[in-house]
Structures are given as structure tokens and as C-alpha cells.
Design a protein around this motif. Structure first.
Motif, PDB file in Angstrom:
ATOM      1  N   ASP A 168       0.815  -1.215   0.000  1.00  0.00           N
ATOM      2  CA  ASP A 168       0.000   0.000   0.000  1.00  0.00           C
ATOM      3  C   ASP A 168       0.854   1.274   0.000  1.00  0.00           C
ATOM      4  OD1 ASP A 168      -2.360   1.445  -0.051  1.00  0.00           O
ATOM      5  OD2 ASP A 168      -2.503   1.561   2.135  1.00  0.00           O
ATOM      6  N   PRO A 169       1.806   1.404  -0.947  1.00  0.00           N
ATOM      7  CA  PRO A 169       2.634   2.616  -0.985  1.00  0.00           C
ATOM      8  C   PRO A 169       1.831   3.798  -1.515  1.00  0.00           C
ATOM      9  CG  PRO A 169       3.097   1.260  -2.885  1.00  0.00           C
ATOM     10  CD  PRO A 169       2.100   0.496  -2.057  1.00  0.00           C
ATOM     11  N   SER A 170       2.333   4.982  -1.263  1.00  0.00           N
ATOM     12  CA  SER A 170       1.690   6.176  -1.801  1.00  0.00           C
ATOM     13  C   SER A 170       1.921   6.254  -3.304  1.00  0.00           C
ATOM     14  CB  SER A 170       2.253   7.427  -1.122  1.00  0.00           C
ATOM     15  OG  SER A 170       3.615   7.603  -1.470  1.00  0.00           O
ATOM     16  N   VAL A 171       1.093   7.042  -3.978  1.00  0.00           N
ATOM     17  CA  VAL A 171       1.251   7.221  -5.417  1.00  0.00           C
ATOM     18  C   VAL A 171       2.609   7.856  -5.720  1.00  0.00           C
ATOM     19  CG1 VAL A 171       0.292   8.337  -7.464  1.00  0.00           C
ATOM     20  CG2 VAL A 171      -1.241   7.432  -5.724  1.00  0.00           C
ATOM     21  N   THR A 172       3.077   8.733  -4.836  1.00  0.00           N
ATOM     22  CA  THR A 172       4.376   9.383  -5.022  1.00  0.00           C
ATOM     23  C   THR A 172       5.514   8.377  -4.991  1.00  0.00           C
ATOM     24  OG1 THR A 172       3.492  11.357  -3.917  1.00  0.00           O
ATOM     25  CG2 THR A 172       5.873  11.226  -4.185  1.00  0.00           C
ATOM     26  N   MET A 173       5.457   7.442  -4.048  1.00  0.00           N
ATOM     27  CA  MET A 173       6.508   6.431  -3.957  1.00  0.00           C
ATOM     28  C   MET A 173       6.488   5.497  -5.172  1.00  0.00           C
ATOM     29  SD  MET A 173       8.385   7.124  -1.479  1.00  0.00           S
ATOM     30  CE  MET A 173       9.399   5.657  -1.649  1.00  0.00           C
ATOM     31  N   LEU A 174       5.298   5.219  -5.684  1.00  0.00           N
ATOM     32  CA  LEU A 174       5.195   4.392  -6.884  1.00  0.00           C
ATOM     33  C   LEU A 174       5.856   5.092  -8.080  1.00  0.00           C
ATOM     34  CD1 LEU A 174       1.548   3.043  -6.528  1.00  0.00           C
ATOM     35  CD2 LEU A 174       3.644   1.681  -6.444  1.00  0.00           C
ATOM     36  N   ALA A 175       5.629   6.404  -8.190  1.00  0.00           N
ATOM     37  CA  ALA A 175       6.261   7.166  -9.277  1.00  0.00           C
ATOM     38  C   ALA A 175       7.785   7.139  -9.132  1.00  0.00           C
ATOM     39  CB  ALA A 175       5.749   8.604  -9.274  1.00  0.00           C
ATOM     40  N   ALA A 176       8.285   7.312  -7.898  1.00  0.00           N
ATOM     41  CA  ALA A 176       9.733   7.269  -7.653  1.00  0.00           C
ATOM     42  C   ALA A 176      10.302   5.901  -8.003  1.00  0.00           C
ATOM     43  CB  ALA A 176      10.026   7.610  -6.188  1.00  0.00           C
ATOM     44  N   LEU A 177       9.558   4.839  -7.679  1.00  0.00           N
ATOM     45  CA  LEU A 177       9.983   3.482  -8.024  1.00  0.00           C
ATOM     46  C   LEU A 177      10.110   3.315  -9.534  1.00  0.00           C
ATOM     47  CD1 LEU A 177      10.525   0.479  -7.373  1.00  0.00           C
ATOM     48  CD2 LEU A 177       8.036   0.138  -7.370  1.00  0.00           C
ATOM     49  N   GLY A 178       9.140   3.852 -10.284  1.00  0.00           N
ATOM     50  CA  GLY A 178       9.179   3.765 -11.738  1.00  0.00           C
ATOM     51  C   GLY A 178      10.409   4.439 -12.314  1.00  0.00           C
ATOM     52  N   PHE A 179      10.731   5.643 -11.834  1.00  0.00           N
ATOM     53  CA  PHE A 179      11.909   6.351 -12.331  1.00  0.00           C
ATOM     54  C   PHE A 179      13.200   5.631 -11.947  1.00  0.00           C
ATOM     55  CE2 PHE A 179       9.059  10.209 -12.346  1.00  0.00           C
ATOM     56  CZ  PHE A 179       9.085  10.383 -13.715  1.00  0.00           C
ATOM     57  N   CYS A 180      13.221   5.033 -10.759  1.00  0.00           N
ATOM     58  CA  CYS A 180      14.398   4.277 -10.322  1.00  0.00           C
ATOM     59  C   CYS A 180      14.644   3.087 -11.254  1.00  0.00           C
ATOM     60  CB  CYS A 180      14.197   3.812  -8.885  1.00  0.00           C
ATOM     61  SG  CYS A 180      15.661   3.036  -8.154  1.00  0.00           S
ATOM     62  N   CYS A 181      13.571   2.421 -11.657  1.00  0.00           N
ATOM     63  CA  CYS A 181      13.695   1.296 -12.596  1.00  0.00           C
ATOM     64  C   CYS A 181      14.232   1.769 -13.946  1.00  0.00           C
ATOM     65  CB  CYS A 181      12.331   0.624 -12.773  1.00  0.00           C
ATOM     66  SG  CYS A 181      11.789  -0.355 -11.350  1.00  0.00           S
ATOM     67  N   TYR A 182      13.766   2.931 -14.408  1.00  0.00           N
ATOM     68  CA  TYR A 182      14.295   3.500 -15.648  1.00  0.00           C
ATOM     69  C   TYR A 182      15.807   3.735 -15.542  1.00  0.00           C
ATOM     70  CZ  TYR A 182      10.173   4.531 -18.550  1.00  0.00           C
ATOM     71  OH  TYR A 182       9.084   4.429 -19.389  1.00  0.00           O
ATOM     72  N   ALA A 183      16.244   4.259 -14.386  1.00  0.00           N
ATOM     73  CA  ALA A 183      17.669   4.556 -14.192  1.00  0.00           C
ATOM     74  C   ALA A 183      18.508   3.284 -14.252  1.00  0.00           C
ATOM     75  CB  ALA A 183      17.868   5.269 -12.850  1.00  0.00           C
ATOM     76  N   ILE A 184      18.035   2.227 -13.594  1.00  0.00           N
ATOM     77  CA  ILE A 184      18.763   0.960 -13.592  1.00  0.00           C
ATOM     78  C   ILE A 184      18.819   0.378 -15.003  1.00  0.00           C
ATOM     79  CG2 ILE A 184      18.740  -1.415 -12.739  1.00  0.00           C
ATOM     80  CD1 ILE A 184      17.402  -0.329 -10.177  1.00  0.00           C
ATOM     81  N   ASN A 185      17.695   0.443 -15.710  1.00  0.00           N
ATOM     82  CA  ASN A 185      17.636  -0.103 -17.072  1.00  0.00           C
ATOM     83  C   ASN A 185      18.603   0.621 -18.007  1.00  0.00           C
ATOM     84  OD1 ASN A 185      16.434  -1.935 -18.963  1.00  0.00           O
ATOM     85  ND2 ASN A 185      15.279  -0.233 -19.798  1.00  0.00           N
ATOM     86  N   SER A 186      18.656   1.942 -17.907  1.00  0.00           N
ATOM     87  CA  SER A 186      19.554   2.714 -18.769  1.00  0.00           C
ATOM     88  C   SER A 186      21.020   2.439 -18.441  1.00  0.00           C
ATOM     89  CB  SER A 186      19.266   4.214 -18.618  1.00  0.00           C
ATOM     90  OG  SER A 186      17.958   4.518 -19.036  1.00  0.00           O
ATOM     91  N   THR A 187      21.320   2.214 -17.164  1.00  0.00           N
ATOM     92  CA  THR A 187      22.681   1.868 -16.769  1.00  0.00           C
ATOM     93  C   THR A 187      23.104   0.545 -17.402  1.00  0.00           C
ATOM     94  OG1 THR A 187      22.402   3.014 -14.654  1.00  0.00           O
ATOM     95  CG2 THR A 187      24.215   1.426 -14.820  1.00  0.00           C
ATOM     96  N   ILE A 188      22.197  -0.426 -17.384  1.00  0.00           N
ATOM     97  CA  ILE A 188      22.473  -1.728 -18.012  1.00  0.00           C
ATOM     98  C   ILE A 188      22.694  -1.563 -19.513  1.00  0.00           C
ATOM     99  CG2 ILE A 188      21.492  -4.002 -18.525  1.00  0.00           C
ATOM    100  CD1 ILE A 188      20.103  -3.861 -15.797  1.00  0.00           C
ATOM    101  N   HIS A 189      21.885  -0.691 -20.156  1.00  0.00           N
ATOM    102  CA  HIS A 189      22.085  -0.414 -21.583  1.00  0.00           C
ATOM    103  C   HIS A 189      23.504   0.102 -21.846  1.00  0.00           C
ATOM    104  CE1 HIS A 189      17.535   0.225 -22.538  1.00  0.00           C
ATOM    105  NE2 HIS A 189      17.862  -1.046 -22.405  1.00  0.00           N
ATOM    106  N   GLY A 190      23.946   1.011 -21.000  1.00  0.00           N
ATOM    107  CA  GLY A 190      25.254   1.623 -21.208  1.00  0.00           C
ATOM    108  C   GLY A 190      26.409   0.668 -20.982  1.00  0.00           C
ATOM    109  N   LEU A 191      26.231  -0.311 -20.078  1.00  0.00           N
ATOM    110  CA  LEU A 191      27.312  -1.228 -19.733  1.00  0.00           C
ATOM    111  C   LEU A 191      27.233  -2.552 -20.475  1.00  0.00           C
ATOM    112  CD1 LEU A 191      27.360  -0.671 -15.850  1.00  0.00           C
ATOM    113  CD2 LEU A 191      28.768   0.462 -17.588  1.00  0.00           C
TER     114      LEU A 191
END
Length: 468
Positions: free
Chosen positions: A355-378
């Protein structure tokens, strides 16, 4: 603080009028589907043509700009390239990247200006005209691209003409205006309890359209040709346009619309921009103004990274892993399937368990984007890219959850204006990101073509921090 409370209380009747009178009737009609079919169709068109479009640009650059023969240019982007073809690919790619960058700029400059007016105008005249305009512009653009591609089969045509095809999309408001209209409409016909879920479902429809386009793109191209692919894209947008015209009702009641007869003239009233800025910058209780602006900045940075990366990503895959359109289609399909799962089942499970807040869900989504882009680069092997999309399956919730934060924080009477400013900022960011990413890619092409992915990862990590 007292002034804020008075202002808030003065807005209450308008809020009650919107939530008590407008949504119930439309909520019953749109219990299962709202704009999802039309959204699915337009994003199907976008993805069924995107990889083929980049391929077409590279091919016509080879034939028209470099003067190479067609049999040689046909081998670009195919399996088992020879050293000669690989050298030609390296020569053609920077020129092709400039064309793709110019297309991105054309589709950003005019919408960046128009987006400032769209939200306040739609508050007066309704959301439906905005959405219809966006679909009409996309339909014309794909039709023109199909025509140019068809003519290029018989004549040598400079690929820069494809940039002109983007003008109808730009004049109609582009993708950002479409997103404004769609999410304003969703905010109009839903309540706070189910709004985040409905926005996530719309985003899932986006991913489903992208998936269908990705899976079918290479097969259609193999069985037919590029002009047929673009014609199918145009036809899909036209079907979406018919759905909106004949099924979707205006979310703003007729007696709420302005009485003026000149709707087009009203669109460019600068006092509407003044009203928009006052709404977005006015003081609000409980740090609401700060919350809204942090989300706006995160959404703007999101488009900065997404649009900039999209400009050169396919070129990067061709260079780094020698991928064909078919290879890219498989990868893109896998990525989209995981995002659909994240936006529906994954989101449901996480909300039930934690039951996280909508704000935390949005932060989680952006964090996943960051990890995915890092994997792309490496990534040094293609399977590394697939690991990235599997780990980061929740990245698709970033956009809809961020907009849900805004719509839950601001009163309904302000949502159109705030979304309008948001999309205006989103429209401006490609003016910087497209040239930046193109410059970085061209500068690092010879020694580290994936360097731009690290820029993307940094931007997404910043977005996550803004929402935590």
C-alpha cells in the motif's frame, strides 16, 4: 495562510460541480473502456513505423545523399554485413542522426508554444477537440510519409523531405498535447479513488499498442515494403479518430463551455497564459505547490531522457550489436510485455502487499528507468539488455503515477492548466535533448557508442530523487 484557505473555499463549489455532476454519467458509460482503444491504435501506428522509419532514413541517405547504388544500400542493417557495408554504415549514420534530430525538433518547437494555450482552452471548450486535433495531425503525417516512401521506390528523393511530413503533427500539438488531452479527460471522468488505476490502464493501452506495432513491424516490412507499413500506420490512426468522434463524449458539460463563436481565435489569447501561470505558481496549503512543481520537473526530465535516447537508440543497437529491425522488434516486444505486466499485475500486487503512496510508486518507476539505462550503457552482450527489461518491469508506472500525484493534489479546476504547463515543458526538452544526444552519440561512436545511456540513467535517478 488565511488567504489560501479563503481561496480554497471559494473554489469548492466549482470542484463540487465537476465531481458531482459531470463524472457520474460518464463513469457509468466508461466503466470498462474510455480512451484506451484509440490510444492503443495511435501508439500501434507509432511503433509499427518507428524502426522502419529509421531504416528508411538510413537507406535514402545512402542512395540520395551519398549516391550509392541501391543494391549496396539494401545491405545496410542486414545480417552478416561485410566490412565494406559496416564502413558505409558508420559513414551514413551521422548524417541520418541529423535528419532524425531535425524531425524531433520540428515536432517539439511548435507544440512547446501551443501547449501553453491548450490546457486553459480545453477548460473552456472541452478536451475532445484537442484529442481529435492530435489524431488528425498524426493521420496526415503518416499519410505523407507513406507517399514519400512510395515515390522513393521510383525516384531518388532526398530524405530531408521526411522532416516536412512532421509539420501536421507539430501544428496539431504533437504527442505532448495528446497526453494532455487524454489525461485531462481521464481526470474529468474519474474520482480520486480510481484515478491512478485508470491512468495506469491507459498507460498499459499505450504499451499494448507499442507491443502490437513492434511484433508486426518486421513481418509487414518483410512481406510488403516501407510505404505499406506507413499506410497501415495512417489507417490505424484514422480508426482511432473515428472512435473518438463517434464514441467519446465531451467531459465538460455544454453549459460550462464558453459562449464565444470563435474557438480558434480564443486559442491564442495571451491572458489564458497569464491565468495558467498564476494557477501554477499560486500559493497552496500543505506544500502542494512544491509537490506539483517537483512532479512537473520530473516529468520534464523524463521526456528529456526518453526523447533524446530514442533519437539515437536504434542507431546504437545497429552499431553496438549489429541488430536488424527484426532483432530490435524482439527486444522491444519483450520490454513492452514486461511493462504491461508491471502496469497491471505488478502494480496491483504492490499496492495490495505494501500500500505505498502514489508518489513512492512514481519514484519506483523512475528508479527502474535509471537501472535499465545503466544496463544499456554497460551491456557487452545482447542478453544483457533482456536482463535489464526483466529486472526493471515496473518502469512503466512512472508517468501515470506522476500525473496521478498532480491530479490528486490540485483541484479539478486547475488540472487542465497544470497539465498544459507540464506538457509545454515536456515539449521544450527535446529542443535540448535531441541535439545533445546526437552530439554525444556522434562524438563517442568510434570508442563508446553507449555513452548516452549513462546520461539517461543520471537523469532518471534525479527524477526518482525529486519524488522521494
Amino acid at each position: 495562510m488565511e488567504d489560501d484557505n479563503v481561496s480554497r473555499s471559494e473554489e469548492t463549489p466549482a470542484v463540487d460541480l465537476r465531481t458531482e455532476q459531470t463524472p457520474p454519467t460518464l463513469e457509468r458509460k466508461y466503466r470498462y473502456l474510455i480512451l484506451e482503444p484509440a490510444v492503443l491504435l495511435i501508439f500501434f501506428a507509432w511503433n509499427v513505423s518507428s524502426a522502419v522509419f529509421a531504416n528508411q532514413i538510413v537507406y535514402q541517405t545512402c542512395t540520395a545523399a551519398f549516391g550509392k547504388n541501391e543494391s549496396l544500400c539494401d545491405q545496410l542493417g542486414t545480417e552478416n554485413e561485410t566490412e565494406e557495408i559496416q564502413a558505409l554504415e558508420k559513414a551514413v549514420q551521422p548524417y541520418s542522426a541529423n535528419i532524425l534530430m531535425a524531425k524531433s525538433l520540428v515536432e517539439s518547437i511548435v507544440p512547446a508554444f501551443c501547449s501553453m494555450f491548450i490546457g486553459p482552452w480545453s477548460d473552456r471548450f472541452g478536451r475532445k477537440p484537442v484529442i481529435v486535433s492530435c489524431f488528425t495531425g498524426a493521420f496526415l503525417t503518416y499519410g505523407i510519409v507513406a507517399l514519400i516512401s512510395f515515390l522513393s521506390m521510383y525516384y531518388t528523393i532526398n530524405p530531408w523531405y521526411y522532416v516536412l511530413a512532421s509539420i501536421p503533427t507539430a501544428l496539431s500539438g504533437g504527442t505532448c498535447a495528446l497526453i494532455t488531452g487524454v489525461f485531462c479527460y481521464i481526470a474529468d471522468v474519474t474520482n480520486e479513488k480510481n484515478r491512478a488505476t485508470k491512468m495506469a490502464v491507459v498507460e498499459a493501452a499505450v504499451f499494448t499498442g507499442l507491443l502490437a506495432g513492434t511484433l508486426s513491424s518486421s513481418f509487414i516490412l518483410r512481406w510488403t515494403n516501407g510505404s505499406t507499413v506507413f499506410a497501415i500506420a495512417s489507417g490505424a490512426v484514422f480508426l482511432g479518430l473515428l472512435y473518438i468522434i463517434f464514441y467519446i463524449e465531451e467531459s465538460i458539460k455544454p453549459n460550462e463551455l464558453s459562449e464565444t463563436n470563435s474557438k480558434f481565435r480564443e486559442l491564442f489569447r495571451f491572458d489564458l497564459v497569464t491565468e495558467l501561470m498564476q494557477t501554477c505558481f499560486k500559493r497552496r496549503p500543505n506544500y502542494d505547490r512544491l509537490i506539483i512543481w517537483l512532479v512537473i520537473l520530473a516529468l520534464g526530465a523524463n521526456i528529456f531522457a526518453m526523447d533524446g535516447s530514442q533519437t539515437v537508440f536504434l542507431l546504437f543497437l545497429r552499431e553496438r550489436f549489429e541488430w536488424t529491425v527484426k532483432d530490435y522488434s524482439y527486444y522491444d516486444a519483450a520490454s513492452i510485455v514486461f511493462m504491461i505486466f508491471g502496469n497491471t499485475i505488478g502494480l496491483y500486487i504492490i499496492r495490495k502487499l505494501f500500500d505505498p503512496s502514489v508518489t513512492m510508486l512514481a519514484a519506483l518507476g523512475f528508479c527502474c528507468y535509471a537501472i535499465n539505462s545503466t544496463i544499456h550503457g554497460l551491456a557487452s552482450e545482447p542478453w544483457h539488455l533482456y536482463v535489464g527489461v526483466a529486472i526493471c518491469f515496473m518502469k512503466g508506472i512512472a508517468g501515470p503515477m506522476s500525473r496521478a500525484v498532480i491530479s490528486n493534489t490540485a483541484p479539478p479546476s486547475d488540472i487542465g492548466k497544470i497539465f498544459s504547463l507540464t506538457t509545454s515543458i515536456e515539449s521544450i526538452t527535446p529542443l535540448v535533448s535531441a541535439p545533445l544526444y546526437t552530439f554525444v552519440y556522434k562524438s563517442t561512436l568510434s570508442w563508446y557508442p553507449g555513452a548516452f545511456n549513462l546520461i539517461t540513467a543520471t537523469v532518471y535517478f534525479t527524477c526518482s530523487c525529486l519524488l522521494m
